[in-house]
Design an enzyme around this catalytic site. Structure first.
Site, mmCIF file in Angstrom:
data_model
loop_
_atom_site.group_PDB
_atom_site.id
_atom_site.type_symbol
_atom_site.label_atom_id
_atom_site.label_comp_id
_atom_site.label_asym_id
_atom_site.label_seq_id
_atom_site.Cartn_x
_atom_site.Cartn_y
_atom_site.Cartn_z
ATOM 1 N N GLU A 39 0.799 -1.223 0.000
ATOM 2 C CA GLU A 39 0.000 0.000 0.000
ATOM 3 C C GLU A 39 0.837 1.282 0.000
ATOM 4 O OE1 GLU A 39 -2.798 -0.313 3.227
ATOM 5 O OE2 GLU A 39 -3.832 -2.014 2.338
ATOM 6 N N GLU A 60 -5.540 -8.705 0.684
ATOM 7 C CA GLU A 60 -6.217 -8.379 1.945
ATOM 8 C C GLU A 60 -7.686 -8.129 1.652
ATOM 9 O OE1 GLU A 60 -4.672 -5.080 4.262
ATOM 10 O OE2 GLU A 60 -2.604 -5.717 3.910
HETATM 11 O O1 IFM Z 1 -4.501 -3.257 9.073
HETATM 12 C C1 IFM Z 1 -4.396 -2.726 7.783
HETATM 13 C C2 IFM Z 1 -3.220 -3.323 7.054
HETATM 14 O O2 IFM Z 1 -2.035 -3.147 7.740
HETATM 15 C C3 IFM Z 1 -3.078 -2.683 5.694
HETATM 16 N N1 IFM Z 1 -4.321 -2.704 4.965
HETATM 17 C C4 IFM Z 1 -5.508 -2.271 5.649
HETATM 18 C C5 IFM Z 1 -5.639 -2.981 6.978
HETATM 19 C C6 IFM Z 1 -6.917 -2.526 7.707
HETATM 20 O O3 IFM Z 1 -6.900 -1.163 7.929
#
Ligand code: IFM
Length: 459
Positions: free
Chosen positions: A176, A356
């Site tokens: 990210e 994710e």
């Molecule tokens: O916890 C985070 C993760 O570290 C990165 N992506 C989003 C998740 C939720 O906010």
């Protein structure tokens, strides 16, 4: 493990390509703890957490889920779920405390044990090199705003690939970059807490450049792992049909998605965003964009919700009316289908994984049971949305739940729980939530379905 809970949420009926992988994901700073153990250096998040008021509950990552000491128990839980892949990150300051110079053998050995422990349990290690925890010593020299950090990252990536590449099938450079650039350096709500759009744009460029140069260097040293990057992406919808809202949605789509996808897959930054940035646009050296678009094996997509943009004010994550997670993020599974199909149509992406997906919900543990049907429904609906994107041709090859464990949710501290496994932070006891039982039973169901299909095919 508590008694299994019957899956009250139906399994999504999706048809997935052969070899589709299923996993769970975590990151080092959010679970490891042991921040001063065995020679680990400080990261920018250790430093950031000491500033009053920046973390909602005043907490930090010093203990977190104590995964550094409880990794075997955690790997057993992962194996119990029946997933084939575990995505985790290496804490750069644990293996190289200053981000340059000496390596920390004790830190390297921790990841040796973790990787070997996964392989022994039949689980593929899916490694992220940078999930936000830059060594604080590098921040003291300007951090990601300083071009020299790019080469320090490339050295770090080469050393990690040389050490672990023989056992690790997939390596992600950055998790990210938008979050590190914008939340870390423009709004300043994340480490290192800088509020300067010009710096944020330079940071985004350096992150992308370090990604491309690392990919090139790893290929040159013969690394056999698949290489990729993980982006947080959302479709960006206008809050209304008004032209001003539509223009804003187009710009925010540019800053969130095209700012990363265009250089990675086309070798250029989007003109409309550059025009708006004006003097805040980053300094780009000759050859940078060629490096950034080095071919990658996969794109990791982190999806939680859509964006809703209006003419003025920040873009938001809800338009009103739809259910929200505990983060205040709209539950919008159809946005995942829309996003994946759009990525497939607009860019030459050979493979995408959902690296994710998940939700924070206000869980309650009662008599050792967490009935998180809201999270279970969220997962079922988003997995179905992935199936719908595949049916429209999107080359999606895997799905990972965020997150294995409740953990340190950055500026929200421990108040927001994303895990499918509940963590009692006083006792460090782990308890599978209903969503974990559901995920396990769903994966069992898929295995049985494909075994039955194999039998039928053999006549
Ligand atoms: O916890 C985070 C993760 O570290 C990165 N992506 C989003 C998740 C939720 O906010």
């Amino acid at each position: 493990m508590t008694a299994p809970i019957a899956p009250r949420i139906p399994f999504p009926d999706c048809h997935l390509p052969a070899g589709f992988s299923w996993g769970v994901a975590t990151s080092a700073f959010q679970i490891e703890g042991a921040h001063r153990t065995d020679g680990r250096g400080d990261s920018i998040w250790d430093t950031f957490c000491t500033q009053p008021g920046v973390i909602a509950d005043g907490s930090d990552g010093s203990v977190a889920c104590d995964h550094y000491h409880r990794w075997q128990e955690d790997l057993d839980l992962i194996a119990l779920l029946g997933v084939d892949t575990y995505r985790f990150s290496i804490a750069w300051p644990r293996v190289q405390p200053d981000g340059q110079g000496a390596w920390n053998e004790a830190g390297l050995q921790f990841y040796d044990r973790l990787i070997d422990g996964l392989i022994a349990r039949g689980i593929r290690p899916f490694v992220t090199l940078n999930h936000w925890d830059l060594p604080a010593a590098l921040q003291a020299q300007g951090g990601w705003a300083n071009r020299s950090t790019v080469m320090h990252f490339v050295d770090y990536a080469k050393t990690m690939a040389a050490r672990f590449g023989d056992r690790v099938p997939a390596i992600v450079t950055h998790n990210e970059p938008w979050v590190m650039a914008v939340l870390g350096h423009e709004t300043g709500i994340f480490a290192p807490g800088i509020q300067d759009r010009k710096v944020a744009c330079q940071v985004a460029h350096h992150l992308l450049l370090s990604h491309g140069l690392a990919v090139r260097a790893l290929r040159a040293q013969g690394c056999q792992a698949s290489l990729g990057i993980v982006l947080n992406l959302s479709p960006m919808h206008p809050a209304s049909p008004l032209a001003a809202d539509q223009a804003r949605a187009q710009l925010e789509d540019g800053r969130l998605l095209r700012w990363y996808m265009d250089p990675l897959y086309r070798g250029s930054y989007p003109d409309d965003v550059l025009a708006v940035l004006g003097d805040d646009a980053p300094a780009v050296h000759a050859g940078d964009l060629e490096a950034i678009c080095a071919p990658i094996d996969f794109l990791g997509v982190n999806y939680y919700t859509r964006g809703v943009a209006q003419a003025s004010g920040p873009w938001d994550v809800h338009a009103g009316g739809l259910p929200l997670t505990d983060m205040g993020w709209e539950i919008y599974p159809q946005g995942l289908t829309e996003l994946l199909v759009r990525l497939h149509h607009d860019y030459p992406v050979s493979a995408m994984l959902i690296t994710e997906n998940g939700g924070a919900f206000p869980d309650r543990i009662t008599d050792g049971v967490v009935q998180d049907l809201d999270r279970t429904r969220y997962l079922a609906d988003h997995i179905a949305a992935v199936g719908a994107a595949i049916a429209q041709g999107a080359p999606v090859t895997g799905y990972m739940v965020w997150s294995l464990l409740d953990n340190f949710e950055w500026a929200s501290g421990y108040a927001k729980r994303f895990g499918i496994v509940h963590v009692d932070y006083t006792t460090q006891q782990r308890t599978l939530k209903a969503s974990a039982h559901w995920y396990r039973q769903f994966l069992q169901h898929l295995r049985q379905r494909s075994a039955a299909a194999d039998l039928r095919a053999r006549g």
